[in-house]
Design a protein around this motif. Sequence first.
Motif, PDB file in Angstrom:
ATOM      1  N   GLY A  29       0.778  -1.234   0.000  1.00 43.12           N
ATOM      2  CA  GLY A  29       0.000   0.000   0.000  1.00 43.12           C
ATOM      3  C   GLY A  29       0.803   1.274   0.000  1.00 43.12           C
ATOM      4  O   GLY A  29       0.273   2.346  -0.304  1.00 43.12           O
ATOM      5  N   VAL A  30       2.110   1.199   0.333  1.00 43.66           N
ATOM      6  CA  VAL A  30       2.959   2.395   0.288  1.00 43.66           C
ATOM      7  C   VAL A  30       3.128   2.824  -1.156  1.00 43.66           C
ATOM      8  O   VAL A  30       3.335   1.993  -2.046  1.00 43.66           O
ATOM      9  CB  VAL A  30       4.326   2.113   0.929  1.00 43.66           C
ATOM     10  CG1 VAL A  30       5.258   3.319   0.751  1.00 43.66           C
ATOM     11  CG2 VAL A  30       4.177   1.779   2.395  1.00 43.66           C
ATOM     12  N   ALA A  37       9.661   7.982  -1.642  1.00 44.01           N
ATOM     13  CA  ALA A  37      10.612   9.047  -1.994  1.00 44.01           C
ATOM     14  C   ALA A  37      10.629  10.124  -0.909  1.00 44.01           C
ATOM     15  O   ALA A  37      11.698  10.648  -0.555  1.00 44.01           O
ATOM     16  CB  ALA A  37      10.249   9.640  -3.350  1.00 44.01           C
ATOM     17  N   ARG A  38       9.452  10.442  -0.371  1.00 41.68           N
ATOM     18  CA  ARG A  38       9.389  11.456   0.683  1.00 41.68           C
ATOM     19  C   ARG A  38      10.125  10.979   1.938  1.00 41.68           C
ATOM     20  O   ARG A  38      10.828  11.752   2.593  1.00 41.68           O
ATOM     21  CB  ARG A  38       7.939  11.772   1.029  1.00 41.68           C
ATOM     22  CG  ARG A  38       7.786  12.907   2.048  1.00 41.68           C
ATOM     23  CD  ARG A  38       6.379  13.041   2.564  1.00 41.68           C
ATOM     24  NE  ARG A  38       5.950  11.850   3.282  1.00 41.68           N
ATOM     25  CZ  ARG A  38       6.337  11.556   4.525  1.00 41.68           C
ATOM     26  NH1 ARG A  38       7.173  12.366   5.180  1.00 41.68           N
ATOM     27  NH2 ARG A  38       5.903  10.467   5.114  1.00 41.68           N
ATOM     28  N   ARG A  39      10.004   9.704   2.265  1.00 41.44           N
ATOM     29  CA  ARG A  39      10.689   9.165   3.438  1.00 41.44           C
ATOM     30  C   ARG A  39      12.205   9.254   3.277  1.00 41.44           C
ATOM     31  O   ARG A  39      12.931   9.564   4.239  1.00 41.44           O
ATOM     32  CB  ARG A  39      10.282   7.706   3.670  1.00 41.44           C
ATOM     33  CG  ARG A  39       8.830   7.531   4.110  1.00 41.44           C
ATOM     34  CD  ARG A  39       8.494   6.047   4.299  1.00 41.44           C
ATOM     35  NE  ARG A  39       7.074   5.839   4.549  1.00 41.44           N
ATOM     36  CZ  ARG A  39       6.519   4.648   4.758  1.00 41.44           C
ATOM     37  NH1 ARG A  39       7.278   3.544   4.747  1.00 41.44           N
ATOM     38  NH2 ARG A  39       5.223   4.538   4.984  1.00 41.44           N
ATOM     39  N   ILE A  40      12.706   8.990   2.071  1.00 42.15           N
ATOM     40  CA  ILE A  40      14.156   9.125   1.827  1.00 42.15           C
ATOM     41  C   ILE A  40      14.578  10.576   2.001  1.00 42.15           C
ATOM     42  O   ILE A  40      15.586  10.881   2.662  1.00 42.15           O
ATOM     43  CB  ILE A  40      14.512   8.644   0.410  1.00 42.15           C
ATOM     44  CG1 ILE A  40      14.221   7.147   0.252  1.00 42.15           C
ATOM     45  CG2 ILE A  40      15.979   8.927   0.101  1.00 42.15           C
ATOM     46  CD1 ILE A  40      14.364   6.650  -1.174  1.00 42.15           C
ATOM     47  N   ARG A  41      13.803  11.465   1.426  1.00 38.94           N
ATOM     48  CA  ARG A  41      14.143  12.890   1.515  1.00 38.94           C
ATOM     49  C   ARG A  41      14.155  13.347   2.972  1.00 38.94           C
ATOM     50  O   ARG A  41      15.083  14.043   3.407  1.00 38.94           O
ATOM     51  CB  ARG A  41      13.144  13.710   0.701  1.00 38.94           C
ATOM     52  CG  ARG A  41      13.473  15.194   0.623  1.00 38.94           C
ATOM     53  CD  ARG A  41      12.655  15.872  -0.440  1.00 38.94           C
ATOM     54  NE  ARG A  41      13.059  17.260  -0.626  1.00 38.94           N
ATOM     55  CZ  ARG A  41      12.809  17.975  -1.712  1.00 38.94           C
ATOM     56  NH1 ARG A  41      12.163  17.420  -2.718  1.00 38.94           N
ATOM     57  NH2 ARG A  41      13.217  19.234  -1.805  1.00 38.94           N
ATOM     58  N   ARG A  44       1.196   1.785  -5.964  1.00 38.60           N
ATOM     59  CA  ARG A  44       1.286   1.199  -4.626  1.00 38.60           C
ATOM     60  C   ARG A  44       2.052  -0.122  -4.655  1.00 38.60           C
ATOM     61  O   ARG A  44       1.899  -0.919  -5.577  1.00 38.60           O
ATOM     62  CB  ARG A  44      -0.114   0.988  -4.036  1.00 38.60           C
ATOM     63  CG  ARG A  44      -0.859   2.299  -3.776  1.00 38.60           C
ATOM     64  CD  ARG A  44      -2.187   2.069  -3.058  1.00 38.60           C
ATOM     65  NE  ARG A  44      -2.861   3.343  -2.845  1.00 38.60           N
ATOM     66  CZ  ARG A  44      -2.625   4.166  -1.830  1.00 38.60           C
ATOM     67  NH1 ARG A  44      -1.726   3.811  -0.902  1.00 38.60           N
ATOM     68  NH2 ARG A  44      -3.274   5.298  -1.713  1.00 38.60           N
ATOM     69  N   LEU A  45       2.852  -0.324  -3.631  1.00 41.77           N
ATOM     70  CA  LEU A  45       3.638  -1.540  -3.517  1.00 41.77           C
ATOM     71  C   LEU A  45       2.742  -2.712  -3.123  1.00 41.77           C
ATOM     72  O   LEU A  45       1.836  -2.567  -2.291  1.00 41.77           O
ATOM     73  CB  LEU A  45       4.733  -1.346  -2.472  1.00 41.77           C
ATOM     74  CG  LEU A  45       5.870  -2.368  -2.439  1.00 41.77           C
ATOM     75  CD1 LEU A  45       6.638  -2.370  -3.748  1.00 41.77           C
ATOM     76  CD2 LEU A  45       6.823  -2.055  -1.273  1.00 41.77           C
ATOM     77  N   GLU A  46       2.995  -3.860  -3.739  1.00 42.84           N
ATOM     78  CA  GLU A  46       2.250  -5.077  -3.431  1.00 42.84           C
ATOM     79  C   GLU A  46       3.221  -6.195  -3.076  1.00 42.84           C
ATOM     80  O   GLU A  46       4.412  -6.135  -3.377  1.00 42.84           O
ATOM     81  CB  GLU A  46       1.402  -5.498  -4.640  1.00 42.84           C
ATOM     82  CG  GLU A  46       0.365  -4.474  -5.063  1.00 42.84           C
ATOM     83  CD  GLU A  46      -0.360  -4.878  -6.334  1.00 42.84           C
ATOM     84  OE1 GLU A  46      -0.138  -6.024  -6.806  1.00 42.84           O
ATOM     85  OE2 GLU A  46      -1.126  -4.061  -6.873  1.00 42.84           O
ATOM     86  N   GLU A  47       2.699  -7.228  -2.434  1.00 41.27           N
ATOM     87  CA  GLU A  47       3.514  -8.369  -2.052  1.00 41.27           C
ATOM     88  C   GLU A  47       4.190  -8.975  -3.289  1.00 41.27           C
ATOM     89  O   GLU A  47       3.556  -9.194  -4.316  1.00 41.27           O
ATOM     90  CB  GLU A  47       2.649  -9.426  -1.373  1.00 41.27           C
ATOM     91  CG  GLU A  47       3.408 -10.435  -0.557  1.00 41.27           C
ATOM     92  CD  GLU A  47       4.025  -9.854   0.707  1.00 41.27           C
ATOM     93  OE1 GLU A  47       5.018 -10.436   1.170  1.00 41.27           O
ATOM     94  OE2 GLU A  47       3.527  -8.816   1.209  1.00 41.27           O
TER      95      GLU A  47
END
Length: 289
Positions: free
Chosen positions: A40-41, A47-51, A91-94
């Motif tokens: 879901g991310v 990208a915001r988390r890295i920044r 969104r990221l999935e398994e």
Amino acid sequence: MSQTHVTADTLPPGDLSGFRDLQQLAYEAADTVAAGLGPGVTEREAARRIRDHLTERGVQDWFHTPFAWFGDRTAFRRFRTPLQFFPTDRRLEEGMPFILDCAPVRDGFVADIGYSGYLGDNPLHDQLMDDLHAHRQLILEHVRAGDTLQDVYRGVDGLLREQGYDNRHQVYPGRVIAHQVGKVQSRLPRAIVAGFGVRSLQTLFGDLVVERLHNRSPLWADGDISAHPATPGMWAVEPHLGFRDMGVKFEEILVVTEDDAFWLDDDLPHVRRWERRALTAAGTTEENR
């Protein structure tokens, strides 16, 4: 970074440690964010988390702001314009592969890194990453031998075809597999335009002008503009392999001197991964004897 008469002994130790420390920080950011990814991310959130991670630790500017690519976007399929590189609401999935890429600037030093991973289980991704190791070795050996950048690029192309993959770094602007990086020297105010820091771009364009006067280029591609050995300095190198809708890469700094070349740092996530896999394989071989 244009330099002349650069040898391993004349490279400024402070500069090497400054680039190395920032590259370590950039990979730490990618590693930390990757560990926190879940279903879901979105690419934009990653990208915001890295920044945020990097600005909280002293990063003041960017060569380019962080990117994140999920799923088939890791292979740049159907990418036609530069805008498609920017993070989306995918969104990221398994089981999905992902690539995180960032290029921070701190105290004038620049790093540009690429981090490949996946969520959950993905044996095919493991195979691609295993095969990527040979490209790191090939690039170093051929640059050390004094081969032209054009020929090294074509050597990477030949190896990835033998492995059954296709070239995805050719989708980057200018088809580049690498570009030079150096200390940012600019009096322009800090600003981001289309995802790139104007100070870093001014430095790169300045190098481009100087290098073209010597029939060289700070951009490493497969055309005749790269028909020369690597110019001494720092090169951010990013071989990018693709198989169907999956892509993997690393990106790290290669240091080139007048008489040698070496990777700036071997204590990086992908290198440690290859070392662990080699130890596991060796242990399995011993058990089967």
